[in-house]
Motif scaffolding. Structure first.
Motif, PDB file in Angstrom:
ATOM      1  N   ILE A 199       6.452   5.599  -6.964  1.00 27.05           N
ATOM      2  CA  ILE A 199       6.639   6.745  -7.859  1.00 27.05           C
ATOM      3  C   ILE A 199       5.244   7.284  -8.133  1.00 27.05           C
ATOM      4  N   ILE A 200       5.000   8.514  -7.685  1.00 26.94           N
ATOM      5  CA  ILE A 200       3.668   9.093  -7.812  1.00 26.94           C
ATOM      6  C   ILE A 200       3.663  10.068  -8.979  1.00 26.94           C
TER       7      ILE A 200
ATOM      8  N   GLU B 155       0.846  -1.198   0.000  1.00 29.18           N
ATOM      9  CA  GLU B 155       0.000   0.000   0.000  1.00 29.18           C
ATOM     10  C   GLU B 155       0.887   1.257   0.000  1.00 29.18           C
ATOM     11  N   PRO B 156       0.695   2.173  -0.962  1.00 29.23           N
ATOM     12  CA  PRO B 156       1.477   3.419  -0.923  1.00 29.23           C
ATOM     13  C   PRO B 156       1.032   4.272   0.269  1.00 29.23           C
ATOM     14  N   CYS B 157       1.993   4.750   1.069  1.00 28.16           N
ATOM     15  CA  CYS B 157       1.689   5.484   2.290  1.00 28.16           C
ATOM     16  C   CYS B 157       2.537   6.742   2.391  1.00 28.16           C
TER      17      CYS B 157
ATOM     18  N   TYR C 214      -4.823  14.874  -9.968  1.00 31.52           N
ATOM     19  CA  TYR C 214      -4.952  13.496  -9.503  1.00 31.52           C
ATOM     20  C   TYR C 214      -3.589  12.837  -9.482  1.00 31.52           C
ATOM     21  N   TRP C 215      -3.454  11.879  -8.582  1.00 32.97           N
ATOM     22  CA  TRP C 215      -2.214  11.127  -8.433  1.00 32.97           C
ATOM     23  C   TRP C 215      -2.433   9.715  -8.923  1.00 32.97           C
ATOM     24  N   GLU C 216      -1.443   9.210  -9.657  1.00 30.11           N
ATOM     25  CA  GLU C 216      -1.507   7.840 -10.152  1.00 30.11           C
ATOM     26  C   GLU C 216      -0.271   7.101  -9.657  1.00 30.11           C
ATOM     27  N   THR C 217      -0.477   5.974  -8.984  1.00 28.79           N
ATOM     28  CA  THR C 217       0.642   5.149  -8.520  1.00 28.79           C
ATOM     29  C   THR C 217       0.182   3.712  -8.325  1.00 28.79           C
TER      30      THR C 217
END
Length: 136
Positions: A70-71, A23-25, A121-124
């Motif tokens: 990497i966001i 999970e990206p945190c 918006y963020w994509e990761t």
């Protein structure tokens, strides 16, 4: 482009990002314990999930490497809103896609979404979240 990279634990700071349990945190706190007689210094990293808001923590030696997401921060326009999804069009590629409102929209902007507005918006890690409203 890979969605993650490796970073040494000693380089992590609050405000940066880390992957814990897939999970990206966002890191909120890093505590480093001094090394024992035969051990190495350890870092306790506390972080909050970007998509689920859950608090997670891990303990790692400061010399270890951890995965960091990497966001990709992008700009899109809201085309349509349904009860469950937001249809978004990327302002660079003009590609359209659906973002689930649950988990795909930051709680702070959920009530402000309307058709036709521009958002960041963020994509990761193959997931997307609308983070903030952009002024024209």
């Amino acid at each position: 482009m890979g969605d993650k990279t490796k970073v040494q634990v000693s380089k992590l700071k609050p405000g940066r990002y880390i992957i814990i349990d897939g999970e990206p945190c966002r890191i909120v706190n890093v505590t480093v314990s001094s090394p024992g007689k035969h051990g190495s210094a350890k870092a306790r990293i506390e972080a909050v999930g970007i998509f689920d808001g859950k608090v997670r923590s891990i303990v790692k030696p400061t010399s270890a490497e951890v995965d960091v997401p990497i966001i990709d921060k992008r700009v899109g326009q809201i085309i349509a809103i349904t009860p469950d999804t937001v249809q978004l069009m990327d302002m660079e590629t003009y590609e359209t896609f659906d973002v689930p409102i649950e988990g795909g929209v930051d709680d702070e902007v959920k009530d402000q979404l309307t058709e036709g507005i521009t958002v960041e918006y963020w994509e990761t890690l193959g997931r997307i979240q609308i983070k903030k409203i952009r002024g024209e």
